[in-house]
Design a protein around this motif. Structure first.
Motif, short mmCIF file in Angstrom:
data_model
loop_
_atom_site.label_atom_id
_atom_site.label_comp_id
_atom_site.label_asym_id
_atom_site.label_seq_id
_atom_site.Cartn_x
_atom_site.Cartn_y
_atom_site.Cartn_z
N GLY A 1 3.57 2.57 10.24
CA GLY A 1 3.61 1.80 8.69
C GLY A 1 4.79 1.16 8.42
O GLY A 1 5.97 1.73 8.88
N ALA A 2 4.59 0.48 7.36
CA ALA A 2 5.95 0.11 6.73
C ALA A 2 6.76 1.38 5.96
O ALA A 2 7.81 1.56 5.89
CB ALA A 2 5.79 -0.98 5.57
N GLY A 3 5.72 2.31 5.49
CA GLY A 3 6.36 3.52 4.92
C GLY A 3 6.73 4.53 5.96
O GLY A 3 5.72 4.89 6.87
N LYS B 1 1.25 -8.32 7.50
CA LYS B 1 1.25 -7.36 6.49
C LYS B 1 1.65 -8.02 5.04
O LYS B 1 1.23 -7.66 4.13
CB LYS B 1 2.09 -6.10 6.56
N ARG C 1 2.29 4.34 -2.33
CA ARG C 1 1.88 5.71 -1.94
C ARG C 1 1.19 6.62 -2.83
O ARG C 1 1.39 6.55 -4.13
CB ARG C 1 2.76 6.57 -1.01
N HIS D 1 -7.02 2.50 1.37
CA HIS D 1 -5.76 2.27 2.04
C HIS D 1 -5.93 1.18 2.96
O HIS D 1 -5.54 1.39 4.14
CB HIS D 1 -5.31 3.53 2.69
#
Ligand code: NAP
Ligand code: GLV
Length: 313
Positions: free
Chosen positions: A70-72, A96, A228, A276
């Motif tokens: 993920g980007a996070g 994305k 988040r 999500h």
């Protein structure tokens, strides 16, 4: 080269299953192993993961790289036993960016054009006109002016929304009113009709979507959280919705995912819940990005999207 894919695969996770098939097809020379069948731990050189169980990374003495799916990266950094000398690369991709533009634009327009209220009118078969606030006076504030925040800011600007952005370090972006640091946070908020959270979760940003933040917005503002779940203090949102300080919210991320069946957000007409899905990215493009990073690691080339552990993103 042995790469461990450290995720819980479920038959229903089509995105992940396609990605794994794609990686294996594109690079048959790489030995991709699927957790928990990792074989000899000393053979594992790269781990692809999103949410490793605590202590998992310690099992691999020859680990050279951790790649986030993920980007996070907050869930990777949550592990108290994470080895501290291994680079962590996050996932950045054009698909994305495009999906995040679509999602945030959709949410901003739903609020600015009052779609939730029209849906309520439709349910009671009422033909009524609601005054509309022009996009040109509907300021959108973006928390986080990084890869995604900046991309979204530029697109919303093109549609005609005045844009404010807030980041940790100072920025100059044409057409975007930029603010930075804790000391400018409330100044940033004071004209935003809607805010979009595109921050990473760090000790500084966890719980940032709270009563104090909501009360610094103009009354009746809108919240879009695509960062988040840990950014939001959930009871504070319900209080702000009840008082009218926040008019409606669009939430893609939650403290507990999947959102528990008895959670009050599910049935609250003021809240849009999505599971999500704002910007998973296209699996073929993500496979290419992963293979490119593996290649850079193999050749000892710089890793483009390595995070800085001091800042947690
Ligand atoms: P990024 O490129 O790392 O950008 C992060 C931005 O947040 C930067 O502008 C950074 O400021 C700012 N920031 C960090 N800490 C801050 C602080 N304490 N105060 C103010 N600003 C702060 O990240 P990204 O790729 O845009 O992604 C952002 C987040 O979106 C991810 O971490 C992930 O949680 C979330 N995400 C969600 C989905 C989804 O499907 N819902 C998909 C992708 C990503 P500087 O520019 O000054 O460093
Ligand atoms: C999704 O949430 C991501 O971090 O890419």
């Amino acid at each position: 080269m042995v790469v461990l894919i450290l995720v819980e695969t479920k038959p229903t996770n089509t995105w992940l299953n396609i990605l794994i098939a794609q990686l294996k097809k594109e690079q048959p020379n790489i030995d991709f192993r699927l957790w928990p069948e990792y074989g000899k731990p000393e053979e594992i050189e790269i781990v692809l993961t999103a949410w490793p169980p605590p202590g998992a990374m310690q099992k691999f003495p020859n680990l050279k790289l951790i790649m986030s799916l993920g980007a996070g990266v907050n869930r990777i950094l949550e592990d108290p036993d994470l080895p501290d000398n291994i680079p962590i690369v996050r996932l950045v991709s054009e698909s994305k960016r495009l999906q995040m533009i679509e999602y945030v634009t959709m949410a901003v327009l739903v609020f600015q054009r009052r779609l939730l209220e029209y849906q309520a009118l439709q349910r009671s078969q009422r033909w009524e006109y609601l005054p509309v606030q022009d996009a040109t006076s509907f300021t959108v504030g973006i928390l986080g002016l990084g890869d995604l925040g900046l991309t979204v800011a530029k697109k919303l600007k093109l549609i005609g929304f005045p844009i404010r952005g807030w980041s940790r370090t100072p920025k100059i972006v044409a057409g975007v009113e930029c603010f930075h640091g804790q000391e400018q946070f409330k100044l940033f908020l004071n004209k935003c009709r809607a805010i979009v959270c595109l921050l990473p979760v760090t000790p500084q940003t966890e719980g940032i979507l709270c009563q104090d933040t909501f009360s610094a917005l103009p009354p009746g503002a809108y919240l879009i959280n695509v960062g988040r779940g840990k950014h939001l203090i959930e009871p504070d949102l319900l209080t702000a919705l009840d008082s009218g300080q926040i008019a409606s919210a669009c939430l893609d991320v939650f403290d507990t995912e999947p959102l528990p069946v008895d959670h009050p957000f599910w049935s609250d007409p003021r809240i849009i819940v999505t599971p999500h899905i704002a910007a998973p990215g296209r699996s073929d493009e993500i496979a290419a990005a992963i293979l490119d990073t593996i290649n850079c690691s193999r050749m000892g080339r710089p890793l483009k999207y390595a995070i800085d552990r001091r800042w947690g993103y």
